[in-house]
Motif scaffolding. Structure first.
Motif, short mmCIF file in Angstrom:
data_model
loop_
_atom_site.label_atom_id
_atom_site.label_comp_id
_atom_site.label_asym_id
_atom_site.label_seq_id
_atom_site.Cartn_x
_atom_site.Cartn_y
_atom_site.Cartn_z
N ALA A 235 -20.26 -53.16 -72.53
CA ALA A 235 -19.99 -53.15 -73.97
C ALA A 235 -20.27 -51.78 -74.58
O ALA A 235 -19.50 -51.29 -75.42
N ALA A 236 -21.36 -51.13 -74.14
CA ALA A 236 -21.68 -49.79 -74.66
C ALA A 236 -20.60 -48.78 -74.26
O ALA A 236 -20.16 -47.97 -75.09
N VAL A 237 -20.16 -48.84 -73.01
CA VAL A 237 -19.09 -47.95 -72.57
C VAL A 237 -17.81 -48.22 -73.34
O VAL A 237 -17.09 -47.31 -73.76
N ASN A 238 -17.52 -49.50 -73.56
CA ASN A 238 -16.31 -49.90 -74.28
C ASN A 238 -16.31 -49.39 -75.72
O ASN A 238 -15.26 -49.09 -76.29
N ASN A 239 -17.49 -49.28 -76.32
CA ASN A 239 -17.58 -48.86 -77.72
C ASN A 239 -17.53 -47.35 -77.90
O ASN A 239 -17.22 -46.88 -79.00
N TYR A 240 -17.84 -46.58 -76.86
CA TYR A 240 -17.98 -45.14 -77.05
C TYR A 240 -17.00 -44.30 -76.23
O TYR A 240 -16.56 -43.25 -76.69
N LEU A 241 -16.65 -44.73 -75.02
CA LEU A 241 -15.93 -43.86 -74.12
C LEU A 241 -14.48 -43.62 -74.56
O LEU A 241 -13.93 -42.55 -74.29
#
Length: 496
Positions: A235-241
């Motif tokens: 989820a963190a990668v999905n929100n920032y990358l």
């Protein structure tokens, strides 16, 4: 003294009580940080804000390696387990979270020179970036007492701690800004959030245990904690990358448009996360298996009434809304914001199913869906961003629809007649709200067509769209209630 757990099947009254506190937290969680960010953005150079944002993003991704999924694993401890065993599990979880947080803080400090190098012109910000690494152990440590509050269905405490932490950290940060130290103020705000959240979660609640490792508890918690932590990392990668990819493919101006649209989506996702953490996960964790259908139905209804209403207004008034708030120079971002808002609403609906999966021993299934969603999203950005941001945003909205459909499929046995429930609780009311918002915007546009398009006319147009959308939603809900009561009325007995 053993702690008592509430009724595992809270009724409609308690559910609505939790929904009200979740809604308050969602609104505050979206508006307070946005207002504070606007103030700092007017005082600090963009490069300094960028380096803090980068540090926060990196800390969020690093934090996912500290087994934050122990929170979901603790919520899945069965009610029939002995009190002493539940206590030992909490002690083990806190010990792991503290050890992981301190170890990851060391890794973050080693990466600090690289973060400074990535943003030219802010070499003096190295100390500020390093200090922000303290968020990692603080945010991990708060998860164990937060899980105990969730077990107790302490909706009020869970909501107020976030609101008060944001407000308190904002006051401290803005105070330093007014004293002539804007960079220190921004760092204090970000770090103060984590400090106050921990204090407000534990003070007077008796939820913080003594950290101790118990191998049998660790073995029992490990599998679900690992899968849930992987879901958080994805989820963190999905929100920032995706923003990093847009910057590399299209440059700064298109990134600015995409970042603005992404903020609109993030507001809806933040609201859904508030409902998930404060209401859905605690309720689903304490429910009997046969009672989850009503909880899911209520959850979809609440998300449609809150996130769906905001999405309908954004989609109907996207050009006027974006230019009114951010200025005419941002008009090109308006259609992208409308499409990402739709995607955010679809992801919000998926959070109801994801909350159930995360506390019912199905984090492995949830991880597969999350990986598919994140991977396909990054692939779509790589393929379609060079074509244009609008087709890219449309494809991402369809991706969100697919991921929500996949999670609904995984919970189909928990929610019989899923398609019918979605038609009645999501599709029809959202369609009514969208039609109402469009009609209100069109009518107000005609009224103000000959008037000067200033702040007052723009606000009145948005108010008309929101009022019309709300009115049609309430009309739909009222008609549904009348129909249910009518069909439930007893029929007169036939005459002999």
């Amino acid at each position: 003294m053993p702690r008592t757990l509430p009724d595992p099947s809270p009724g409609a009254g308690r559910f609505l009580h939790g929904a009200a506190w979740s809604a308050l937290n969602a609104a505050a969680g979206a508006l307070l940080p946005l207002g504070i960010f606007v103030v700092f953005a007017r005082w600090l150079p963009a490069a300094e804000i960028g380096v803090v944002a980068l540090a926060v993003a990196v800390s969020e991704m690093i934090k996912a390696f500290g087994l934050p999924g122990l929170y979901e694993a603790l919520l899945q401890q069965r009610e029939e387990q002995q009190e002493e065993d539940r206590q030992r599990a909490a002690e083990t979880a806190l010990a792991c979270l503290l050890l992981g947080g301190l170890g990851l803080l060391g890794l973050y400090l080693l990466l600090t020179p690289l973060l400074v190098w990535l943003v030219p012109g802010v070499e003096q910000a190295g100390l500020a970036i390093a200090v922000l690494g303290l968020r990692i152990p603080l945010d991990l440590a708060v998860l164990q007492p937060q899980a105990m509050l969730a077990e107790r269905l302490s909706f009020r405490r869970l909501a107020l701690r976030s609101i008060l932490a944001t407000a308190g950290a904002g006051v401290a940060g803005l105070g330093l800004l007014l004293a002539g130290h804007p960079m220190a103020g921004l760092v204090t705000y970000q770090l103060g959030l984590s400090v106050l959240l921990l204090l407000l979660t534990t003070a007077g609640t008796g939820t913080l245990v003594r950290p101790r490792l118990h191998r049998d508890c660790l073995r029992r918690l490990q599998q679900e904690a690992t899968h849930a932590s992987a879901v958080r990392l994805v989820a963190a990668v999905n929100n920032y990358l995706d923003q990093v990819l847009v910057a590399g493919l299209l440059g700064g101006l298109q990134l600015a448009y995409y970042n603005l649209a992404k903020r609109v989506e993030t507001i809806l996702i933040t609201a859904a996360a508030s409902f998930g953490g404060i209401l859905f996960q605690p309720v689903f964790a304490r429910r009997r298996p046969g009672d989850t259908a009503e909880g899911l139905r209520r959850g979809l209804m609440i998300l449609t009434a809150s996130c769906g209403l905001a999405t309908a207004v954004i989609m109907a008034t996207h050009l006027r809304l974006i230019t009114l708030v951010f200025g005419p120079a941002w008009a090109e971002a308006a259609p992208v914001a409308a499409l990402l808002a739709l995607g955010g609403f679809l992801r919000a609906l998926g959070s109801a199913h994801g909350s159930l999966l995360s506390v019912s021993g199905r984090n492995r299934q949830l991880l597969r869906v999350s990986l598919g969603s994140a991977g396909s999203g990054l692939a779509l950005v790589l393929l379609l961003a060079p074509v244009g941001l609008i087709p890219c945003a449309l494809a991402l909205a369809l991706r969100s629809l697919g991921s929500t459909a996949a999670m609904a499929w995984l919970t189909r046995h928990d929610l019989p007649r899923t398609g019918q429930v979605y038609a009645l609780e999501v599709v029809l009311p959202f369609g009514a709200m969208l039609a109402g918002a469009g009609a209100g915007e069109a009518l107000a546009g005609r009224v103000f067509a000959s008037a000067e398009q200033g702040l007052a006319s723009g606000l009145l147009t948005l108010a008309a769209a929101a009022t019309a959308a709300t009115g049609l939603m309430l009309l739909y809900l009222g008609l549904r209630l009348l129909c249910r009561r009518w069909f439930a009325m007893p029929r007169p007995a036939p005459q002999a």
